[in-house]
Scaffold this motif. Sequence first.
Motif, PDB file in Angstrom:
ATOM      1  N   THR A   6       0.852  -1.185   0.000  1.00  0.00           N
ATOM      2  CA  THR A   6       0.000   0.000   0.000  1.00  0.00           C
ATOM      3  C   THR A   6       0.887   1.235   0.000  1.00  0.00           C
ATOM      4  O   THR A   6       1.847   1.305   0.774  1.00  0.00           O
ATOM      5  CB  THR A   6      -0.919   0.013   1.239  1.00  0.00           C
ATOM      6  OG1 THR A   6      -1.720  -1.171   1.226  1.00  0.00           O
ATOM      7  CG2 THR A   6      -1.823   1.237   1.241  1.00  0.00           C
ATOM      8  N   GLU A   7       0.563   2.207  -0.853  1.00  0.00           N
ATOM      9  CA  GLU A   7       1.320   3.455  -0.956  1.00  0.00           C
ATOM     10  C   GLU A   7       0.403   4.640  -0.695  1.00  0.00           C
ATOM     11  O   GLU A   7      -0.670   4.726  -1.271  1.00  0.00           O
ATOM     12  CB  GLU A   7       1.923   3.592  -2.348  1.00  0.00           C
ATOM     13  CG  GLU A   7       2.884   2.503  -2.714  1.00  0.00           C
ATOM     14  CD  GLU A   7       3.459   2.672  -4.117  1.00  0.00           C
ATOM     15  OE1 GLU A   7       3.625   3.828  -4.563  1.00  0.00           O
ATOM     16  OE2 GLU A   7       3.717   1.645  -4.752  1.00  0.00           O
ATOM     17  N   TRP A  11       4.756   7.141   1.298  1.00  0.00           N
ATOM     18  CA  TRP A  11       5.038   6.044   2.225  1.00  0.00           C
ATOM     19  C   TRP A  11       4.537   4.742   1.650  1.00  0.00           C
ATOM     20  O   TRP A  11       3.477   4.695   1.032  1.00  0.00           O
ATOM     21  CB  TRP A  11       4.382   6.299   3.575  1.00  0.00           C
ATOM     22  CG  TRP A  11       5.068   7.387   4.326  1.00  0.00           C
ATOM     23  CD1 TRP A  11       4.734   8.704   4.328  1.00  0.00           C
ATOM     24  CD2 TRP A  11       6.215   7.262   5.160  1.00  0.00           C
ATOM     25  NE1 TRP A  11       5.609   9.411   5.117  1.00  0.00           N
ATOM     26  CE2 TRP A  11       6.535   8.540   5.640  1.00  0.00           C
ATOM     27  CE3 TRP A  11       7.009   6.182   5.545  1.00  0.00           C
ATOM     28  CZ2 TRP A  11       7.611   8.779   6.487  1.00  0.00           C
ATOM     29  CZ3 TRP A  11       8.073   6.418   6.398  1.00  0.00           C
ATOM     30  CH2 TRP A  11       8.365   7.705   6.856  1.00  0.00           C
ATOM     31  N   VAL A  12       5.293   3.685   1.867  1.00  0.00           N
ATOM     32  CA  VAL A  12       4.945   2.361   1.353  1.00  0.00           C
ATOM     33  C   VAL A  12       4.949   1.374   2.509  1.00  0.00           C
ATOM     34  O   VAL A  12       5.899   1.324   3.298  1.00  0.00           O
ATOM     35  CB  VAL A  12       5.958   1.888   0.291  1.00  0.00           C
ATOM     36  CG1 VAL A  12       5.612   0.494  -0.206  1.00  0.00           C
ATOM     37  CG2 VAL A  12       6.033   2.877  -0.850  1.00  0.00           C
ATOM     38  N   ALA A  13       3.888   0.596   2.604  1.00  0.00           N
ATOM     39  CA  ALA A  13       3.810  -0.464   3.614  1.00  0.00           C
ATOM     40  C   ALA A  13       3.646  -1.805   2.909  1.00  0.00           C
ATOM     41  O   ALA A  13       2.846  -1.934   1.997  1.00  0.00           O
ATOM     42  CB  ALA A  13       2.636  -0.234   4.558  1.00  0.00           C
ATOM     43  N   ASN A  29       9.722   5.258   3.495  1.00  0.00           N
ATOM     44  CA  ASN A  29       9.439   6.411   2.648  1.00  0.00           C
ATOM     45  C   ASN A  29      10.158   6.187   1.329  1.00  0.00           C
ATOM     46  O   ASN A  29      11.327   5.796   1.316  1.00  0.00           O
ATOM     47  CB  ASN A  29       9.933   7.697   3.319  1.00  0.00           C
ATOM     48  CG  ASN A  29       9.447   8.927   2.607  1.00  0.00           C
ATOM     49  OD1 ASN A  29       9.693   9.105   1.423  1.00  0.00           O
ATOM     50  ND2 ASN A  29       8.760   9.786   3.317  1.00  0.00           N
ATOM     51  N   GLN A  30       9.484   6.419   0.237  1.00  0.00           N
ATOM     52  CA  GLN A  30      10.076   6.170  -1.080  1.00  0.00           C
ATOM     53  C   GLN A  30      11.323   7.009  -1.339  1.00  0.00           C
ATOM     54  O   GLN A  30      12.157   6.618  -2.135  1.00  0.00           O
ATOM     55  CB  GLN A  30       9.050   6.417  -2.181  1.00  0.00           C
ATOM     56  CG  GLN A  30       7.935   5.408  -2.176  1.00  0.00           C
ATOM     57  CD  GLN A  30       6.877   5.696  -3.216  1.00  0.00           C
ATOM     58  OE1 GLN A  30       6.578   6.847  -3.508  1.00  0.00           O
ATOM     59  NE2 GLN A  30       6.309   4.638  -3.770  1.00  0.00           N
TER      60      GLN A  30
END
Length: 84
Positions: A6-7, A11-13, A29-30
Amino acid sequence: MSEHRTEVGGWVAEWRIDRHRIRIMSVHNQSEDNPLFSAGAPSTAPDLARMRERFPDQSPLWDAIRHEYWAEFFVTQEHSQGTV
């Protein structure tokens, strides 16, 4: 276990569904090299509620994960009932 990404807002999780629980595997964080969080193994990965407590400023990301979880849950339920 199903794996998801999920973005939100850079931020990416990475997360997994484990027996109807959301397990957060990593958050970064990208634009940065170092992750905000990374679990060593799925069995030790915290659930979504714990991550909300630890990192409340990431609320938009947690909300998006919750939304994706419930969207998948309802699609799975519809398929198991033969309605789709």
